[in-house]
Design a protein around this motif. Structure first.
Motif, PDB file in Angstrom:
ATOM      1  N   TYR A   1       0.864  -1.181   0.000  1.00 50.22           N
ATOM      2  CA  TYR A   1       0.000   0.000   0.000  1.00 50.22           C
ATOM      3  C   TYR A   1       0.897   1.226   0.000  1.00 50.22           C
ATOM      4  CZ  TYR A   1      -2.730   3.768   2.204  1.00 50.22           C
ATOM      5  OH  TYR A   1      -3.310   4.973   2.509  1.00 50.22           O
ATOM      6  N   GLY A   2       0.480   2.222  -0.721  1.00 49.22           N
ATOM      7  CA  GLY A   2       1.262   3.446  -0.725  1.00 49.22           C
ATOM      8  C   GLY A   2       0.557   4.546  -1.489  1.00 49.22           C
TER       9      GLY A   2
ATOM     10  N   GLY B   1      -6.060 -10.131   2.737  1.00 54.98           N
ATOM     11  CA  GLY B   1      -6.817  -8.888   2.834  1.00 54.98           C
ATOM     12  C   GLY B   1      -6.001  -7.753   3.398  1.00 54.98           C
ATOM     13  N   SER B   2      -4.859  -8.084   4.015  1.00 56.11           N
ATOM     14  CA  SER B   2      -3.991  -7.045   4.566  1.00 56.11           C
ATOM     15  C   SER B   2      -3.020  -6.544   3.502  1.00 56.11           C
ATOM     16  CB  SER B   2      -3.195  -7.597   5.751  1.00 56.11           C
ATOM     17  OG  SER B   2      -2.187  -6.676   6.158  1.00 56.11           O
TER      18      SER B   2
ATOM     19  N   LEU C   1      -9.094   5.249   4.677  1.00 55.07           N
ATOM     20  CA  LEU C   1      -9.515   4.666   5.938  1.00 55.07           C
ATOM     21  C   LEU C   1      -8.945   3.261   6.079  1.00 55.07           C
ATOM     22  CD1 LEU C   1     -13.278   5.678   5.836  1.00 55.07           C
ATOM     23  CD2 LEU C   1     -11.510   6.672   7.298  1.00 55.07           C
ATOM     24  N   GLY C   2      -8.571   2.899   7.299  1.00 55.81           N
ATOM     25  CA  GLY C   2      -8.031   1.568   7.525  1.00 55.81           C
ATOM     26  C   GLY C   2      -7.917   1.258   9.003  1.00 55.81           C
ATOM     27  N   ARG C   3      -7.386   0.062   9.280  1.00 50.24           N
ATOM     28  CA  ARG C   3      -7.161  -0.344  10.664  1.00 50.24           C
ATOM     29  C   ARG C   3      -5.887  -1.171  10.742  1.00 50.24           C
ATOM     30  NH1 ARG C   3      -8.420  -5.806  11.127  1.00 50.24           N
ATOM     31  NH2 ARG C   3      -9.638  -6.650   9.375  1.00 50.24           N
ATOM     32  N   LEU C   4      -5.281  -1.171  11.902  1.00 50.01           N
ATOM     33  CA  LEU C   4      -4.131  -2.018  12.186  1.00 50.01           C
ATOM     34  C   LEU C   4      -4.589  -3.162  13.087  1.00 50.01           C
ATOM     35  CD1 LEU C   4      -1.466   0.733  12.962  1.00 50.01           C
ATOM     36  CD2 LEU C   4      -1.510  -0.726  10.937  1.00 50.01           C
ATOM     37  N   ASP C   5      -4.156  -4.383  12.775  1.00 49.19           N
ATOM     38  CA  ASP C   5      -4.529  -5.474  13.671  1.00 49.19           C
ATOM     39  C   ASP C   5      -3.535  -5.558  14.830  1.00 49.19           C
ATOM     40  OD1 ASP C   5      -2.258  -6.884  12.833  1.00 49.19           O
ATOM     41  OD2 ASP C   5      -3.360  -8.354  11.649  1.00 49.19           O
TER      42      ASP C   5
ATOM     43  N   TYR D   1      -0.399  -5.254  11.290  1.00 46.43           N
ATOM     44  CA  TYR D   1      -0.681  -5.334   9.859  1.00 46.43           C
ATOM     45  C   TYR D   1      -1.829  -4.391   9.506  1.00 46.43           C
ATOM     46  CZ  TYR D   1       2.357  -9.414   9.361  1.00 46.43           C
ATOM     47  OH  TYR D   1       3.445 -10.258   9.335  1.00 46.43           O
ATOM     48  N   LEU D   2      -1.671  -3.715   8.383  1.00 49.35           N
ATOM     49  CA  LEU D   2      -2.647  -2.726   7.951  1.00 49.35           C
ATOM     50  C   LEU D   2      -3.694  -3.344   7.028  1.00 49.35           C
ATOM     51  CD1 LEU D   2      -3.551   0.290   7.751  1.00 49.35           C
ATOM     52  CD2 LEU D   2      -2.033   0.478   5.761  1.00 49.35           C
ATOM     53  N   TYR D   3      -4.946  -2.965   7.248  1.00 48.59           N
ATOM     54  CA  TYR D   3      -6.057  -3.329   6.369  1.00 48.59           C
ATOM     55  C   TYR D   3      -6.720  -2.036   5.913  1.00 48.59           C
ATOM     56  CZ  TYR D   3      -5.575  -8.085   8.213  1.00 48.59           C
ATOM     57  OH  TYR D   3      -5.086  -9.326   8.551  1.00 48.59           O
ATOM     58  N   VAL D   4      -6.837  -1.847   4.616  1.00 45.28           N
ATOM     59  CA  VAL D   4      -7.469  -0.646   4.073  1.00 45.28           C
ATOM     60  C   VAL D   4      -8.967  -0.882   3.987  1.00 45.28           C
ATOM     61  CG1 VAL D   4      -7.605   0.934   2.125  1.00 45.28           C
ATOM     62  CG2 VAL D   4      -5.394  -0.036   2.784  1.00 45.28           C
ATOM     63  N   SER D   5      -9.738   0.039   4.549  1.00 51.19           N
ATOM     64  CA  SER D   5     -11.185  -0.132   4.623  1.00 51.19           C
ATOM     65  C   SER D   5     -11.954   0.649   3.570  1.00 51.19           C
ATOM     66  CB  SER D   5     -11.687   0.301   6.004  1.00 51.19           C
ATOM     67  OG  SER D   5     -11.016  -0.403   7.024  1.00 51.19           O
TER      68      SER D   5
END
Length: 508
Positions: free
Chosen positions: A307-308, A329-330, A391-395, A399-403
């Motif tokens: 991602y970038g 998915g991450s 928008l996203g979240r870190l687990d 690890y990043l997941y883009v929402s």
């Protein structure tokens, strides 16, 4: 004088590995690092003869080629700012880029003579040079570099903080913004790739993605040259030829977007091509579909997804191939020298698992937009983090997941499309009252733009008419694939279009 920018890289490579093959191109022609460095010296001398100095913009419009890289490093040697121009832009878009960066020199491939001629009335650089031999009255770059004396190339003080490139992003308000990338930004993103993708000097990288994209440039070409590896430079992408080049040259590294990998896996030569040397596959732009993951896993291959954004030169995160399934998915962990955090609308950092805006910091993150101080200030938090608009979240493992996308950006075949740019032009069409552009899932391109419009009673507006109006004014990949006429667009109390409702209705 001190040269601490990327312009010094090729000279240092000439000292360390002069006989190593740097580039393979065309029908199999090879260029050693010594030859590459000599060619860069000559290009920098040509630029100086055209009056190019520190801070001047040198624009390049052309496909992947040794000349592209020679001009980039030649500009860096004299302290100039390299401006790669997307070859898919329409003439008005090319003209805008040239005018905005105040290009002193434009170097272009002969194939782009027509769009250049159409673009120049809006912005005419003092010097326009074609690659190749040119004509007797307008000598081309090949002729000029043969007749010039290289001379000394180290007469400019260049530090990590100095601008090296301006890469234009698609505009969210109808105009593109030029992201200024420093020598330090490009150095650190290359180092991130060396660390996280384990780039080594024995690698052979196949360059099939366009170098005018910062991903191919910052995370493809630069790490290869930094390590003294070999790059197979392809003018464009054709899946059958790409497969043949992998087998012919023992390619170990390949970068692309999901569409790239899908077209290769769907090609008739896929089952019979020797892919045994391939070890490092990187993919950006959007998530790799499960069907493509499976096709490559059947051949013993795994992806490093990431991602970038242009403003991070462009890498922010990378998913190790070993975690492709475990973290499906991450988009991975932050790059080694880069940090990522998630914040709420008030700027408060959120704990793992909570969705908020993705913010990025690190030495690869740009200092700002060219000539746009207000946009630059808006893009950064008070403590210096870049607001991605995503928008996203870190687990719990980081690890990043883009929402989703705050900016409603559409990614189609790896190309960024911003709805506001299209909506501005759609509003000019006779009979169109209002318009909203959304991304609709597509098996081949990931997403494609659809235009949802309201029209004046009796107006003749359809998909063909809209595409015809826009064709030539914007890049063809931005053209809406479908136009849907509705009675009214759903809006908030303040009058903003509720795009989430449109996506649920048309893209769900």
């Amino acid at each position: 004088m001190h040269q601490h920018g990327i312009g010094a890289w090729v000279a240092r490579r000439r000292l360390r590995s002069p006989d190593k093959i740097a580039l393979i191109h065309g029908a199999g022609a090879t260029v050693t690092y010594a030859q590459f460095a000599d060619a860069v010296d000559r290009v920098s001398a040509v630029l100086r003869e055209h009056g190019v100095g520190a801070g001047d913009a040198v624009a390049y419009l052309g496909e992947n080629s040794p000349e592209f890289l020679q001009v980039m490093f030649g500009a860096a040697q004299v302290g100039a700012v390299f401006v790669p121009v997307n070859t898919r832009l329409a003439p008005p878009e090319v003209g805008y880029v040239l005018a905005d960066c105040a290009a002193r020199v434009l170097i272009h491939d002969p194939d782009f003579a027509t769009p250049v001629a159409a673009a120049l009335p809006a912005a005419r650089p003092p010097h326009v040079v074609v690659t190749g031999e040119g004509t007797p009255d307008r000598p081309g770059l090949a002729h000029l570099t043969r007749t010039v004396e290289p001379g000394c190339t180290g007469q400019v003080d260049i530090g990590p903080q100095d601008p090296a490139a301006i890469v234009y992003t698609s505009g969210t308000t109808g105009r593109a913004k030029g992201a200024v990338l420093t020598h330090g930004n490009l150095t650190w993103v290359a180092l991130n790739c060396v660390v996280d993708y384990d780039v080594v000097s024995t690698d052979v990288a196949l360059m099939i993605s366009p170098l005018f994209h910062v991903a191919s440039l910052g995370m493809g070409a630069l790490p290869v040259i930094l390590k003294g590896a070999t790059m197979v430079v392809e003018k464009g992408f054709e899946p059958g030829r790409a497969l043949a080049q992998i087998a012919r040259h023992g390619v170990t590294m390949l970068s692309g977007v999901p569409t790239t990998y899908q077209l290769m896996a769907d090609h008739p030569d896929w089952p019979s091509t020797d892919l045994s040397t391939l070890a490092k596959l990187t993919c950006g732009g959007s998530a790799v579909p499960a069907r493509i993951l499976h096709a490559y896993e059947e051949r013993g291959l795994s992806f490093s997804q990431g991602y970038g954004m242009t403003e991070a030169a462009p890498g922010a995160t990378a998913l190790p191939p070993a975690m492709t399934r475990a973290k499906q998915g991450s988009v991975g962990l932050p790059h080694f020298f880069t940090d990522v955090r998630i914040t709420d609308p008030a700027g408060v950092v959120l704990p793992a698992g909570e969705i908020g805006q993705i913010e990025v910091a690190g030495p690869n993150v740009f200092p700002g937009y060219h000539g746009l101080p207000a946009a630059t200030a808006e893009a950064f938090t008070v403590d210096g983090w870049f607001r991605s608009g995503d928008l996203g979240r870190l687990d719990a493992d980081g690890y990043l997941y883009v929402s989703g996308r705050l900016k409603d950006m559409i990614i189609s075949g790896g190309e960024n499309i911003y709805p506001a740019e299209l909506e501005l032009l759609l509003g000019e069409i006779d009979g169109v009252v209002s318009a909203a552009v959304i991304g609709v899932p597509d098996d081949r391109w990931g997403e494609v733009p659809w235009a949802i419009v309201t029209v004046r009673e009796g107006a003749a507006v359809d998909t063909d008419a809209v595409r015809a109006h826009l064709d030539g004014r914007i890049a063809r990949y931005k053209l809406p694939k479908n136009v849907v006429i509705v009675d009214e667009l759903p809006r908030t109390a303040s009058g903003k279009v509720r795009k989430a409702e449109l996506r649920a209705r048309f893209a769900g």
